[in-house]
Design a protein around this motif. Structure first.
Motif, PDB file in Angstrom:
ATOM      1  N   MET A   5       0.844  -1.177   0.000  1.00  0.00           N
ATOM      2  CA  MET A   5       0.000   0.000   0.000  1.00  0.00           C
ATOM      3  C   MET A   5       0.886   1.235   0.000  1.00  0.00           C
ATOM      4  SD  MET A   5      -3.288   0.373   0.153  1.00  0.00           S
ATOM      5  CE  MET A   5      -4.564   1.493   0.554  1.00  0.00           C
ATOM      6  N   GLY A   6       0.578   2.187  -0.862  1.00  0.00           N
ATOM      7  CA  GLY A   6       1.382   3.388  -0.987  1.00  0.00           C
ATOM      8  C   GLY A   6       0.966   4.477  -0.007  1.00  0.00           C
ATOM      9  N   THR A   7       1.635   5.596  -0.116  1.00  0.00           N
ATOM     10  CA  THR A   7       1.378   6.756   0.728  1.00  0.00           C
ATOM     11  C   THR A   7       0.346   7.650   0.066  1.00  0.00           C
ATOM     12  OG1 THR A   7       3.620   6.649   1.595  1.00  0.00           O
ATOM     13  CG2 THR A   7       2.477   8.743   1.832  1.00  0.00           C
ATOM     14  N   ASN A   8      -0.571   8.157   0.841  1.00  0.00           N
ATOM     15  CA  ASN A   8      -1.646   9.005   0.350  1.00  0.00           C
ATOM     16  C   ASN A   8      -1.188  10.464   0.322  1.00  0.00           C
ATOM     17  OD1 ASN A   8      -4.205   9.528  -0.557  1.00  0.00           O
ATOM     18  ND2 ASN A   8      -5.197   9.283   1.418  1.00  0.00           N
ATOM     19  N   LEU A  12       2.754   8.802 -13.992  1.00  0.00           N
ATOM     20  CA  LEU A  12       2.280   8.974 -12.634  1.00  0.00           C
ATOM     21  C   LEU A  12       0.864   9.534 -12.687  1.00  0.00           C
ATOM     22  CD1 LEU A  12       2.678   9.313  -9.515  1.00  0.00           C
ATOM     23  CD2 LEU A  12       3.698  11.535 -10.034  1.00  0.00           C
ATOM     24  N   PRO A  13      -0.138   8.755 -12.275  1.00  0.00           N
ATOM     25  CA  PRO A  13      -1.515   9.253 -12.312  1.00  0.00           C
ATOM     26  C   PRO A  13      -1.759  10.340 -11.252  1.00  0.00           C
ATOM     27  CG  PRO A  13      -1.465   6.852 -12.213  1.00  0.00           C
ATOM     28  CD  PRO A  13      -0.097   7.341 -11.887  1.00  0.00           C
ATOM     29  N   ILE A  14      -2.285  11.449 -11.704  1.00  0.00           N
ATOM     30  CA  ILE A  14      -2.710  12.521 -10.808  1.00  0.00           C
ATOM     31  C   ILE A  14      -4.148  12.856 -11.163  1.00  0.00           C
ATOM     32  CG2 ILE A  14      -2.344  14.883 -10.019  1.00  0.00           C
ATOM     33  CD1 ILE A  14       0.603  14.563 -10.747  1.00  0.00           C
ATOM     34  N   TYR A  15      -5.026  12.693 -10.180  1.00  0.00           N
ATOM     35  CA  TYR A  15      -6.442  12.982 -10.381  1.00  0.00           C
ATOM     36  C   TYR A  15      -6.694  14.412  -9.930  1.00  0.00           C
ATOM     37  CZ  TYR A  15      -5.910   7.948  -9.956  1.00  0.00           C
ATOM     38  OH  TYR A  15      -5.454   6.659 -10.085  1.00  0.00           O
ATOM     39  N   GLY A  16      -7.527  15.126 -10.671  1.00  0.00           N
ATOM     40  CA  GLY A  16      -7.704  16.515 -10.292  1.00  0.00           C
ATOM     41  C   GLY A  16      -9.004  17.147 -10.713  1.00  0.00           C
ATOM     42  N   LYS A  17      -9.334  18.177  -9.960  1.00  0.00           N
ATOM     43  CA  LYS A  17     -10.442  19.077 -10.265  1.00  0.00           C
ATOM     44  C   LYS A  17      -9.881  20.481 -10.119  1.00  0.00           C
ATOM     45  CE  LYS A  17     -15.089  20.370  -8.795  1.00  0.00           C
ATOM     46  NZ  LYS A  17     -16.123  20.172  -7.757  1.00  0.00           N
ATOM     47  N   PHE A  18      -9.760  21.188 -11.229  1.00  0.00           N
ATOM     48  CA  PHE A  18      -9.120  22.500 -11.285  1.00  0.00           C
ATOM     49  C   PHE A  18     -10.180  23.597 -11.290  1.00  0.00           C
ATOM     50  CE2 PHE A  18      -6.212  19.431 -12.980  1.00  0.00           C
ATOM     51  CZ  PHE A  18      -4.941  19.859 -12.632  1.00  0.00           C
ATOM     52  N   VAL A  19     -10.248  24.374 -10.209  1.00  0.00           N
ATOM     53  CA  VAL A  19     -11.286  25.396 -10.036  1.00  0.00           C
ATOM     54  C   VAL A  19     -10.622  26.735  -9.751  1.00  0.00           C
ATOM     55  CG1 VAL A  19     -13.323  26.062  -8.695  1.00  0.00           C
ATOM     56  CG2 VAL A  19     -12.839  23.644  -9.107  1.00  0.00           C
ATOM     57  N   ASP A  20     -11.133  27.813 -10.387  1.00  0.00           N
ATOM     58  CA  ASP A  20     -10.562  29.139 -10.148  1.00  0.00           C
ATOM     59  C   ASP A  20     -11.232  29.835  -8.967  1.00  0.00           C
ATOM     60  OD1 ASP A  20     -12.948  30.415 -11.012  1.00  0.00           O
ATOM     61  OD2 ASP A  20     -12.168  30.850 -13.003  1.00  0.00           O
ATOM     62  N   THR A  21     -10.777  31.024  -8.648  1.00  0.00           N
ATOM     63  CA  THR A  21     -11.262  31.756  -7.476  1.00  0.00           C
ATOM     64  C   THR A  21     -12.703  32.255  -7.636  1.00  0.00           C
ATOM     65  OG1 THR A  21     -10.167  33.743  -8.318  1.00  0.00           O
ATOM     66  CG2 THR A  21      -8.980  32.455  -6.658  1.00  0.00           C
ATOM     67  N   GLN A  25      -2.269   6.527  -5.065  1.00  0.00           N
ATOM     68  CA  GLN A  25      -1.626   6.020  -3.858  1.00  0.00           C
ATOM     69  C   GLN A  25      -0.611   4.910  -4.152  1.00  0.00           C
ATOM     70  OE1 GLN A  25      -4.454   5.256  -0.771  1.00  0.00           O
ATOM     71  NE2 GLN A  25      -2.907   4.596   0.685  1.00  0.00           N
ATOM     72  N   SER A  26      -0.903   4.050  -5.111  1.00  0.00           N
ATOM     73  CA  SER A  26       0.021   2.953  -5.423  1.00  0.00           C
ATOM     74  C   SER A  26       1.284   3.441  -6.138  1.00  0.00           C
ATOM     75  CB  SER A  26      -0.677   1.882  -6.261  1.00  0.00           C
ATOM     76  OG  SER A  26      -1.017   2.391  -7.541  1.00  0.00           O
ATOM     77  N   ALA A  27       1.314   4.701  -6.528  1.00  0.00           N
ATOM     78  CA  ALA A  27       2.476   5.273  -7.212  1.00  0.00           C
ATOM     79  C   ALA A  27       3.372   6.066  -6.270  1.00  0.00           C
ATOM     80  CB  ALA A  27       2.012   6.168  -8.360  1.00  0.00           C
TER      81      ALA A  27
END
Length: 163
Positions: A1-4, A54-63, A154-156
Protein backbone atom coordinates in the motif's frame (compact mmCIF):
# COMPACT_ATOMS: atom_id res chain seq x y z
CA UNK A 1 0.00 0.00 0.00
CA UNK A 2 1.38 3.39 -0.99
CA UNK A 3 1.38 6.76 0.73
CA UNK A 4 -1.65 9.01 0.35
CA UNK A 5 -0.73 12.46 -1.02
CA UNK A 6 -3.52 14.95 -1.69
CA UNK A 7 -4.74 18.49 -1.45
CA UNK A 8 -8.52 18.74 -1.60
CA UNK A 9 -11.13 21.30 -0.66
CA UNK A 10 -8.85 23.18 1.73
CA UNK A 11 -7.47 20.04 3.41
CA UNK A 12 -4.21 18.24 2.71
CA UNK A 13 -2.41 15.05 3.63
CA UNK A 14 0.82 14.73 5.54
CA UNK A 15 3.78 16.18 3.55
CA UNK A 16 1.47 18.28 1.31
CA UNK A 17 0.61 21.97 1.24
CA UNK A 18 -1.81 23.66 -1.16
CA UNK A 19 -0.71 26.95 -2.73
CA UNK A 20 -2.09 29.46 -5.21
CA UNK A 21 -0.51 29.73 -8.61
CA UNK A 22 0.64 32.99 -10.21
CA UNK A 23 -1.52 33.53 -13.33
CA UNK A 24 0.46 33.35 -16.58
CA UNK A 25 3.39 31.48 -15.00
CA UNK A 26 4.09 27.78 -14.41
CA UNK A 27 3.89 27.83 -10.60
CA UNK A 28 2.95 25.39 -7.80
CA UNK A 29 -0.61 24.59 -6.71
CA UNK A 30 0.58 21.71 -4.52
CA UNK A 31 3.89 21.34 -2.66
CA UNK A 32 5.16 17.93 -1.51
CA UNK A 33 7.77 18.23 1.22
CA UNK A 34 8.65 15.16 3.31
CA UNK A 35 9.58 15.63 6.96
CA UNK A 36 13.04 14.91 8.42
CA UNK A 37 14.16 11.32 7.91
CA UNK A 38 11.44 10.55 5.34
CA UNK A 39 11.77 10.26 1.61
CA UNK A 40 9.13 9.72 -1.04
CA UNK A 41 9.46 7.87 -4.32
CA UNK A 42 6.96 8.87 -7.00
CA UNK A 43 6.70 6.04 -9.50
CA UNK A 44 6.41 6.53 -13.24
CA UNK A 45 4.59 3.23 -13.70
CA UNK A 46 1.61 1.67 -11.94
CA UNK A 47 -0.29 -1.56 -12.58
CA UNK A 48 -3.29 0.35 -13.93
CA UNK A 49 -4.01 1.32 -17.50
CA UNK A 50 -1.67 0.67 -20.39
CA UNK A 51 0.61 3.73 -20.53
CA UNK A 52 3.58 4.76 -18.41
CA UNK A 53 3.19 7.72 -16.10
CA UNK A 54 2.28 8.97 -12.63
CA UNK A 55 -1.52 9.25 -12.31
CA UNK A 56 -2.71 12.52 -10.81
CA UNK A 57 -6.44 12.98 -10.38
CA UNK A 58 -7.70 16.52 -10.29
CA UNK A 59 -10.44 19.08 -10.27
CA UNK A 60 -9.12 22.50 -11.29
CA UNK A 61 -11.29 25.40 -10.04
CA UNK A 62 -10.56 29.14 -10.15
CA UNK A 63 -11.26 31.76 -7.48
CA UNK A 64 -14.65 32.52 -9.07
CA UNK A 65 -15.76 28.89 -8.68
CA UNK A 66 -15.38 28.10 -12.39
CA UNK A 67 -13.24 25.38 -14.03
CA UNK A 68 -9.82 26.60 -15.18
CA UNK A 69 -9.55 27.25 -18.94
CA UNK A 70 -9.02 24.20 -21.15
CA UNK A 71 -5.60 25.52 -22.30
CA UNK A 72 -4.19 25.35 -18.76
CA UNK A 73 -0.77 23.67 -18.63
CA UNK A 74 0.02 21.08 -15.92
CA UNK A 75 3.40 19.55 -15.04
CA UNK A 76 5.37 18.03 -12.19
CA UNK A 77 8.29 20.00 -10.76
CA UNK A 78 11.19 19.30 -8.44
CA UNK A 79 13.65 21.40 -6.48
CA UNK A 80 16.64 20.35 -4.41
CA UNK A 81 18.53 22.72 -2.09
CA UNK A 82 21.17 23.31 -4.78
CA UNK A 83 18.61 24.34 -7.42
CA UNK A 84 17.85 28.04 -7.85
CA UNK A 85 14.56 27.36 -9.61
CA UNK A 86 11.95 24.62 -9.85
CA UNK A 87 12.82 22.10 -12.58
CA UNK A 88 10.04 20.56 -14.69
CA UNK A 89 10.56 16.78 -14.47
CA UNK A 90 7.57 15.55 -16.47
CA UNK A 91 6.01 16.07 -19.84
CA UNK A 92 3.77 19.12 -19.74
CA UNK A 93 0.04 18.66 -20.33
CA UNK A 94 -0.86 21.53 -22.66
CA UNK A 95 -4.56 21.09 -21.97
CA UNK A 96 -6.69 19.94 -19.04
CA UNK A 97 -9.44 18.54 -21.25
CA UNK A 98 -9.29 15.11 -19.57
CA UNK A 99 -9.68 16.74 -16.19
CA UNK A 100 -12.58 18.92 -17.30
CA UNK A 101 -14.53 16.14 -19.02
CA UNK A 102 -14.24 13.50 -16.30
CA UNK A 103 -15.02 13.47 -12.59
CA UNK A 104 -12.29 12.32 -10.22
CA UNK A 105 -14.04 8.95 -9.91
CA UNK A 106 -14.08 8.63 -13.73
CA UNK A 107 -10.39 9.62 -13.92
CA UNK A 108 -9.55 6.75 -11.54
CA UNK A 109 -11.33 4.20 -13.73
CA UNK A 110 -8.97 1.76 -15.46
CA UNK A 111 -10.35 2.76 -18.88
CA UNK A 112 -9.61 6.47 -18.26
CA UNK A 113 -6.51 6.52 -16.05
CA UNK A 114 -4.05 6.82 -18.95
CA UNK A 115 -5.49 10.26 -19.77
CA UNK A 116 -4.29 11.65 -16.40
CA UNK A 117 -0.84 10.02 -16.27
CA UNK A 118 2.07 12.44 -16.18
CA UNK A 119 5.19 10.93 -17.75
CA UNK A 120 8.29 11.55 -15.66
CA UNK A 121 11.76 11.89 -17.18
CA UNK A 122 12.90 8.74 -15.33
CA UNK A 123 11.42 5.61 -13.76
CA UNK A 124 10.76 7.46 -10.51
CA UNK A 125 11.24 10.76 -8.74
CA UNK A 126 13.03 10.60 -5.38
CA UNK A 127 11.98 13.39 -3.00
CA UNK A 128 14.22 13.55 0.06
CA UNK A 129 13.43 15.43 3.27
CA UNK A 130 15.48 18.37 1.95
CA UNK A 131 13.75 18.43 -1.47
CA UNK A 132 10.34 19.50 -2.72
CA UNK A 133 8.15 18.20 -5.52
CA UNK A 134 5.33 20.23 -7.04
CA UNK A 135 2.18 20.03 -9.07
CA UNK A 136 2.62 23.00 -11.39
CA UNK A 137 -0.05 24.93 -13.27
CA UNK A 138 0.11 27.70 -15.88
CA UNK A 139 -3.24 29.36 -16.40
CA UNK A 140 -4.73 32.77 -17.04
CA UNK A 141 -6.74 32.22 -13.85
CA UNK A 142 -5.73 31.67 -10.24
CA UNK A 143 -6.72 28.39 -8.56
CA UNK A 144 -8.82 28.30 -5.41
CA UNK A 145 -7.16 25.78 -3.04
CA UNK A 146 -10.41 25.52 -1.06
CA UNK A 147 -12.30 24.35 -4.18
CA UNK A 148 -9.62 22.33 -6.02
CA UNK A 149 -8.87 18.64 -5.57
CA UNK A 150 -5.54 16.98 -6.41
CA UNK A 151 -4.68 13.35 -5.60
CA UNK A 152 -1.60 11.34 -6.52
CA UNK A 153 -2.39 7.69 -7.18
CA UNK A 154 -1.63 6.02 -3.86
CA UNK A 155 0.02 2.95 -5.42
CA UNK A 156 2.48 5.27 -7.21
CA UNK A 157 3.87 6.78 -3.99
CA UNK A 158 6.28 4.93 -1.73
CA UNK A 159 7.55 6.23 1.60
CA UNK A 160 11.21 5.38 2.15
CA UNK A 161 13.46 5.80 5.17
CA UNK A 162 16.50 7.90 4.28
CA UNK A 163 18.37 7.85 7.59
Amino acid sequence: MGTNLYSALGESSEYVQATQNVPGQLTPVMVISPEDGVGLRLLNNVAMGEKTGLPIYGKFVDTDGNPLPINTTVAIGYKSPTDKNINVVSEEFQTIQSYLKKSITQQQDTDNIDSVKHVLGSSSLEVRDIDEAYLLVKSTKQVDPAACEFYLEQSAVEEVDIE
